[in-house]
Design a protein around this motif. Structure first.
Motif, PDB file in Angstrom:
ATOM      1  N   LEU A 192      54.786  41.579  54.138  1.00 24.44           N
ATOM      2  CA  LEU A 192      54.538  42.997  53.893  1.00 24.44           C
ATOM      3  C   LEU A 192      53.504  43.131  52.778  1.00 24.44           C
ATOM      4  O   LEU A 192      53.529  42.375  51.806  1.00 24.44           O
ATOM      5  CB  LEU A 192      55.839  43.690  53.501  1.00 24.44           C
ATOM      6  CG  LEU A 192      55.811  45.190  53.149  1.00 24.44           C
ATOM      7  CD1 LEU A 192      57.133  45.844  53.565  1.00 24.44           C
ATOM      8  CD2 LEU A 192      55.575  45.425  51.657  1.00 24.44           C
ATOM      9  N   ALA A 193      52.594  44.094  52.932  1.00 21.18           N
ATOM     10  CA  ALA A 193      51.608  44.409  51.892  1.00 21.18           C
ATOM     11  C   ALA A 193      51.638  45.914  51.661  1.00 21.18           C
ATOM     12  O   ALA A 193      51.820  46.691  52.599  1.00 21.18           O
ATOM     13  CB  ALA A 193      50.215  43.956  52.317  1.00 21.18           C
ATOM     14  N   LEU A 250      51.804  47.983  55.055  1.00 16.62           N
ATOM     15  CA  LEU A 250      51.396  47.265  56.255  1.00 16.62           C
ATOM     16  C   LEU A 250      52.353  46.087  56.397  1.00 16.62           C
ATOM     17  O   LEU A 250      52.664  45.416  55.407  1.00 16.62           O
ATOM     18  CB  LEU A 250      49.955  46.771  56.098  1.00 16.62           C
ATOM     19  CG  LEU A 250      49.155  46.399  57.349  1.00 16.62           C
ATOM     20  CD1 LEU A 250      49.012  47.593  58.278  1.00 16.62           C
ATOM     21  CD2 LEU A 250      47.774  45.880  56.957  1.00 16.62           C
ATOM     22  N   PHE A 251      52.862  45.842  57.616  1.00 15.02           N
ATOM     23  CA  PHE A 251      53.798  44.727  57.788  1.00 15.02           C
ATOM     24  C   PHE A 251      53.609  44.087  59.156  1.00 15.02           C
ATOM     25  O   PHE A 251      53.017  44.673  60.065  1.00 15.02           O
ATOM     26  CB  PHE A 251      55.246  45.179  57.600  1.00 15.02           C
ATOM     27  CG  PHE A 251      55.698  46.307  58.498  1.00 15.02           C
ATOM     28  CD1 PHE A 251      56.263  46.056  59.740  1.00 15.02           C
ATOM     29  CD2 PHE A 251      55.578  47.626  58.086  1.00 15.02           C
ATOM     30  CE1 PHE A 251      56.691  47.093  60.561  1.00 15.02           C
ATOM     31  CE2 PHE A 251      56.000  48.677  58.895  1.00 15.02           C
ATOM     32  CZ  PHE A 251      56.559  48.404  60.135  1.00 15.02           C
ATOM     33  N   ARG A 252      54.106  42.861  59.287  1.00 19.98           N
ATOM     34  CA  ARG A 252      54.020  42.155  60.569  1.00 19.98           C
ATOM     35  C   ARG A 252      54.946  42.823  61.589  1.00 19.98           C
ATOM     36  O   ARG A 252      56.044  43.260  61.248  1.00 19.98           O
ATOM     37  CB  ARG A 252      54.415  40.684  60.408  1.00 19.98           C
ATOM     38  CG  ARG A 252      53.464  39.895  59.518  1.00 19.98           C
ATOM     39  CD  ARG A 252      53.764  38.401  59.554  1.00 19.98           C
ATOM     40  NE  ARG A 252      53.009  37.694  58.535  1.00 19.98           N
ATOM     41  CZ  ARG A 252      51.769  37.251  58.686  1.00 19.98           C
ATOM     42  NH1 ARG A 252      51.138  37.426  59.844  1.00 19.98           N
ATOM     43  NH2 ARG A 252      51.157  36.618  57.699  1.00 19.98           N
ATOM     44  N   ILE A 280      62.788  42.773  56.414  1.00 25.58           N
ATOM     45  CA  ILE A 280      61.634  42.095  57.003  1.00 25.58           C
ATOM     46  C   ILE A 280      60.928  41.157  56.033  1.00 25.58           C
ATOM     47  O   ILE A 280      60.182  40.273  56.472  1.00 25.58           O
ATOM     48  CB  ILE A 280      60.622  43.098  57.604  1.00 25.58           C
ATOM     49  CG1 ILE A 280      60.023  44.002  56.526  1.00 25.58           C
ATOM     50  CG2 ILE A 280      61.252  43.888  58.731  1.00 25.58           C
ATOM     51  CD1 ILE A 280      58.929  44.910  57.052  1.00 25.58           C
ATOM     52  N   ILE A 281      61.146  41.294  54.729  1.00 27.40           N
ATOM     53  CA  ILE A 281      60.467  40.408  53.785  1.00 27.40           C
ATOM     54  C   ILE A 281      61.268  39.154  53.477  1.00 27.40           C
ATOM     55  O   ILE A 281      60.740  38.222  52.845  1.00 27.40           O
ATOM     56  CB  ILE A 281      60.121  41.131  52.470  1.00 27.40           C
ATOM     57  CG1 ILE A 281      61.391  41.533  51.709  1.00 27.40           C
ATOM     58  CG2 ILE A 281      59.226  42.333  52.741  1.00 27.40           C
ATOM     59  CD1 ILE A 281      61.116  42.145  50.343  1.00 27.40           C
ATOM     60  N   LYS A 282      62.507  39.057  53.926  1.00 33.60           N
ATOM     61  CA  LYS A 282      63.375  37.932  53.567  1.00 33.60           C
ATOM     62  C   LYS A 282      62.713  36.586  53.849  1.00 33.60           C
ATOM     63  O   LYS A 282      62.151  36.371  54.922  1.00 33.60           O
ATOM     64  CB  LYS A 282      64.692  38.007  54.342  1.00 33.60           C
ATOM     65  CG  LYS A 282      65.665  39.026  53.812  1.00 33.60           C
ATOM     66  CD  LYS A 282      67.014  38.943  54.493  1.00 33.60           C
ATOM     67  CE  LYS A 282      66.947  39.121  55.976  1.00 33.60           C
ATOM     68  NZ  LYS A 282      68.255  39.253  56.616  1.00 33.60           N
TER      69      LYS A 282
END
Length: 734
Positions: A192-193, A250-252, A280-282
């Motif tokens: 994630l950004a 922004l994320f995958r 989602i960042i785990k």
């Protein structure tokens, strides 16, 4: 500089690495057997030796910095799906859409959603779709979905991009939003950004990210940085929602949203986005840039402001804290800081609050939060992103652990050249980090990602990791044996070498997993050790969509009986025996064709000079599509190291029975969903194999009986079931 360090730098220098690569290419082109048997094992041993030294350096170095910079990467241009969920935001839509289509980064698609608006929103959405028809889709609801998160999910299901930007319809952004954040995702660890935000009301900025996050001193909000999710959460994201607005993120693209997260979404009105980010960042990293700006429109009478005065607000924060406690290693002090933020929030509301101060512990129950059982942080160490069961299985296992909600990070030790198709086997949403002989980075990775369990799958990696694990007593080490030890130990010259590797590994490992009884041979020969820590678990794979390759594309008659072998194209895998057996079988009866999938010395030798019934297709990542084209899977292997071939699982998952040599665990794997034949003095009995193929081709009843058993046997190889067994081991040793 010490002599030892000079030697180390010489060996790891770019000149030496380039020289080794040239030798590798020469052997691959001219001496493939020499490369397979001698050069690659020697190269891996040398790299393992250098890694051990570098890791020792890493673990004795000063504490590494928490914030890392991202290296630039040329020609990186993934597709971004821009999801615009709208409901009655007609006054703001034009500005929103104009700032999307004006982005300086151009590789994006736009999905315009409308949730049954009653204003003129749809006219504006249609107008922009006509102006940008080449990259815009409209998805309109005739009935309101009941919540913005339902629209998020609908947009995610429709997205085609590698990255997702949920651009809320009442916000707007700087034109460099995408160009500033997209490059961060060239780093495979970034999940994630996000960028800075200005909170906007009545045409004026009322405050900014720098002001909103001024109380989190661990981060410098005036510069860009990369940080592990573990540190990001501990240093602030468990205390307050650092990301105030999804439009700045922004994320995958996730393959799906986990049921646990969906359930929390349904319970939440305000903190659903926070839960989603935490999930989602785990296991990965987060990137921040202050050099692009998101403008978050704050409405005076917004639902979120109303909720902040109600008990629901504090109850949702308790759910967040429980989610953090379940998925992240954070101290009780972090949860206490979260509670203090709620106290400050309540004090700030004053008379407007609908919650009494004395009731706050009831809504945010610290005892309940601290009693939550945490999932371990798992580091999956792989030899290389290359061909081989011991190389691809850990990627499949990592994918499944991630799907089941575990924080998992894959660490590539880069002991061989990367193959792009193998890299693609790892889901993009599973964080990937790399280690090199010059980085000394394993100790830092353990610290940054707060690793509880390191799981390795290759002798050289097992040994390299053992030197760090022994100095990190809180870290547990799981080793899966895929056949490397006993295969190498068969050569008497290597016996001392294997013993040398085994000694530190036996001391560091908390659990060994073996897939075949013969995996235990070198342990029995070299002082077995703690027998109680050995567990037998077979390999598993995931079910994937299958699209059989049309036989016409391979010039195979539709009425042929087709066998398919998928393996490395080396002599021991029996390609030549397969061709000879099919040639004999074809002397009478129904035609039999043979598909050979794989690359290597035998493929190179055969290319351009095979009978018409043989179809060489080279290396393919979609092997099940070829197996589904065939009638049976074929593995006439003479490879003594054969343990638990993933090929058999691929064949079963493609719905096809198999014919295989009697090696390793093959008979137990197949049960009655195939035919097993014995080798004769280590060689394939070609005439017997030809007879088996002839019988299956000419006797439909016999073939259908085997085929009918496949759907009964196949489920035991489901990666979901295999992963659960590994999870039991992780939890037991912790």
């Amino acid at each position: 500089m010490s002599l030892r360090m000079k030697i180390y730098r010489t060996l790891t220098g770019s000149t030496t690495r380039n020289f080794v690569r040239r030798i590798d290419r020469f052997c691959a082109e001219n001496l493939p057997t020499v490369r397979e048997k001698f050069f690659l094992p020697l190269k891996a041993w040398a790299k393992s030796t250098l890694l051990k030294f570098s890791m020792r350096r890493g673990k004795t170095s000063a504490k590494s910095p928490k914030l890392w910079k991202i290296p630039a990467q040329e020609n990186f241009s993934p597709l971004v799906s821009v999801i615009v969920p709208n409901f009655n935001h007609e006054p703001f839509l034009r500005e929103r859409l104009q700032t999307i289509y004006a982005q300086t980064y151009k590789n994006f698609e736009v999905i315009l959603l409308d949730d049954a608006s009653t204003d003129l929103s749809r006219e504006i959405l249609r107008e922009f779709q006509k102006l940008h028809a080449d990259k815009t889709r409209l998805l309109f609801n005739e009935k309101n979905s009941g919540g913005v998160f339902n629209q998020w999910r609908k947009g995610l299901d429709a997205a085609h991009g590698d990255l997702i930007w949920i651009a809320e319809s009442d916000d707007f952004s700087a034109e460099n939003f995408l160009s500033e954040l997209v490059p961060a995702f060239a780093d495979d660890a970034i999940q994630l950004a996000f960028c800075r935000t200005e909170f906007f009301q009545d045409g004026q900025t009322i405050f900014t990210t720098e002001q909103y996050l001024d109380d989190l001193s661990a981060f410098d909000w005036t510069s860009n940085f990369k940080v592990s999710a573990a540190d990001f959460v501990e240093q602030g994201f468990a205390i307050k929602n650092i990301i105030p607005n999804v439009s700045g993120v922004l994320f995958r693209r996730p393959k799906n949203i986990r049921a646990e997260v969906l359930d929390l979404w349904r319970q939440m009105k305000l903190c659903g986005d926070w839960t989603f980010y935490l999930d989602i960042i785990k296991g990965g990293c987060v990137y921040y840039s202050p050099f692009a700006t998101n403008f978050y429109r704050v409405h005076k009478e917004s639902t979120s402001l109303k909720i902040q005065r109600e008990p629901r607000y504090f109850i949702e924060h308790e759910l967040i804290a429980e989610f953090v406690a379940k998925n992240y290693r954070v101290s009780a002090e972090v949860h206490e800081r979260h509670f203090q933020k709620l106290v400050e929030h309540l004090d700030g509301l004053g008379a407007e609050s609908g919650v009494k101060a004395e009731d706050l512990p009831k809504y945010f129950d610290m005892k309940k939060i601290l009693s939550v059982k945490r999932k371990p942080n798992i580091l999956m160490g792989v030899y290389a992103l290359t061909i081989g069961g011991g190389e691809t299985f850990p990627l499949t296992l990592a994918n499944e652990l991630s799907r089941q909600g575990f924080p998992v990070t894959v660490l590539d030790f880069q002991m061989a050249e990367e193959i792009l198709d193998i890299r693609k086997k790892l889901d993009a949403t599973v964080p990937l980090v790399y280690i090199s002989e010059s980085s000394g980075a394993l100790a830092q990775v353990i610290e940054q990602f707060k690793i509880d369990v390191i799981h390795t799958h290759h002798g050289f990696v097992d040994e390299a990791v053992s030197y760090v694990v022994k100095d990190n007593p809180a870290v547990r080490h799981v080793v899966t044996l895929h056949g490397m030890y006993e295969e190498t130990a068969r050569d008497n010259a290597d016996r001392n070498f294997i013993k040398k590797i085994l000694e530190p590994v036996k001391k560091s490992a908390d659990a060994f997993v073996y897939i075949a009884e013969k995996n235990l041979t070198p342990f029995k020969e070299n002082n077995f050790g703690r027998e109680e820590i050995f567990h037998k678990i077979g390999n598993g794979l995931e079910y994937l969509p299958i699209n059989p390759v049309p036989r016409s594309e391979l010039n195979i008659p539709e009425n042929s009986f087709v066998a398919c072998e998928v393996s490395r194209a080396i002599m021991q895998k029996g390609w030549l025996a397969a061709i000879e057996a099919v040639e004999i079988a074809n002397k009478r009866g129904r035609r039999i064709d043979l598909i050979l999938v794989g690359a290597g010395e035998v493929y190179d030798m055969l290319e351009g000079s095979v009978p018409e019934f043989v179809h060489l297709v080279g290396f393919k990542s979609n092997v099940r599509d070829y197996l589904a084209t065939a009638d049976i899977g074929l593995l006439p292997s003479e490879y003594s190291g054969e343990s638990f071939p993933l090929f058999i699982i691929d064949s079963f998952f493609a719905g096809r029975p198999v014919v295989c040599s009697n090696l390793g665990e093959i008979p137990a794997m197949i049960e009655d969903a195939g035919i097993v034949f014995d080798l004769v003095e280590g060689r394939v009995p070609v005439k017997e194999l030809a007879k088996i193929l002839r019988e299956l081709a000419d006797n439909p009843d016999a073939y259908e009986k085997l085929k009918s058993r496949v759907e009964v046997v196949a489920p035991k190889f489901s990666i979901e079931n295999v992963a659960r067994k590994y999870i039991e081991i992780y939890e037991e040793i912790i």
